[in-house]
Design an enzyme around this catalytic site. Structure first.
Site, mmCIF file in Angstrom:
data_model
loop_
_atom_site.group_PDB
_atom_site.id
_atom_site.type_symbol
_atom_site.label_atom_id
_atom_site.label_comp_id
_atom_site.label_asym_id
_atom_site.label_seq_id
_atom_site.Cartn_x
_atom_site.Cartn_y
_atom_site.Cartn_z
ATOM 1 C CE LYS A 156 -1.435 2.420 3.289
ATOM 2 N NZ LYS A 156 -1.965 3.006 4.550
ATOM 3 C CG ASP A 174 -7.219 3.664 2.539
ATOM 4 O OD1 ASP A 174 -8.145 3.201 1.819
ATOM 5 O OD2 ASP A 174 -7.220 4.831 2.966
#
Length: 264
Positions: A156, A174
């Site tokens: 991420k 997220d």
């Protein structure tokens, strides 16, 4: 209903395209993916997001690729506002890997002690700074494969850096995007990697560069975790979430920058 909601969804064009200097979207296989929406509906969802927020931006404060890597790594299990508050003084003192190493772990820890897991994060900041100096000449690498070798940097974080620092089209999944993708049945998946893969395949190329910002902001300020504010949603009529409480879309108007920052 305004004219913005009418017309041929298939032929609608975004208000703004990929930022200058951004790389072309990666090739994607034409494989049927699990989603509750037709291609035209997906195009319309992101067309509306593009009108509402033509130039979406990440909310983590940074001054260069290095401070962005650090800020995103620190944001795990913390709010952007909390990270920004802690890093302003930190980045004023150390905005390069060399300066961060000179600052030292104890000082880094003191700067970020208001952030969750700050002790381990301070160690990672020093360790990633050391690796950048020793193996990358003090420069942040531009590939995902290299970025994820940095301590405290996962997929991420790497995707955020590739997008925001280097203009690559990525989807940084997220908690907001994971929730949104499953709640509205856009790209259901059990893991961030599953959701990322499905979103990369179904989002139209012309919207892909900014898509992760649109989804994050939508999840943060409208489709909230505890209670979605469907009456403020510009895609309420298209949305197929079983939690939906309203079928009438909110007015499709461009939000002023301060509304994005102050909402929620």
């Amino acid at each position: 209903m305004t004219d913005d909601y009418r017309g041929n969804m298939k032929n609608a064009k975004p208000k703004s395209g990929v930022a200058v200097g951004s790389r072309a979207a990666p090739k994607r296989r034409a494989t049927k993916q699990k989603t509750a929406y037709s291609p035209d509906e997906i195009h319309e969802i992101f067309r509306r997001f593009s009108i509402q927020r033509p130039e979406p931006k990440g909310e983590l404060e940074h001054v260069n690729p290095f401070t962005l890597v650090v800020a995103v790594a620190l944001s795990a299990q913390a709010t952007d506002a909390g990270v920004n508050k802690a890093t302003r003084a930190l980045f004023a003192a150390a905005d390069t890997p060399e300066k961060m190493l000179a600052l030292g772990e104890d000082s880094v820890r003191d700067h970020i002690k208001t952030i969750g897991l700050y002790r381990n994060k301070a160690k990672n900041v020093i360790a990633l700074s050391r690796k950048l100096v020793d193996e990358f000449g003090g420069e942040v690498p531009r590939t995902r494969e290299e970025l994820v070798t940095l301590p405290g940097v996962g997929r991420k974080t790497a995707n955020v850096v590739l997008s925001m620092a280097f203009g690559q089209a990525t989807i940084a999944v997220d908690t907001h995007i994971l929730r949104i993708a499953n709640r509205i049945l856009l790209a259901p998946g059990k893991t961030p990697d599953e959701v990322e893969d499905r979103l990369m395949r179904i989002i139209p190329d012309e919207y892909l560069y900014r898509a992760h910002h649109w989804l994050i902001l939508h999840g943060r300020y409208v489709c909230k975790a505890r209670k979605p504010e469907c009456e403020r949603c510009v895609i309420a009529d298209i949305c197929r979430s079983p939690e939906k409480t309203c079928d009438i879309p909110a007015p499709l108007v461009e939000l002023p920058p301060q509304a994005i920052a102050a909402a929620g």
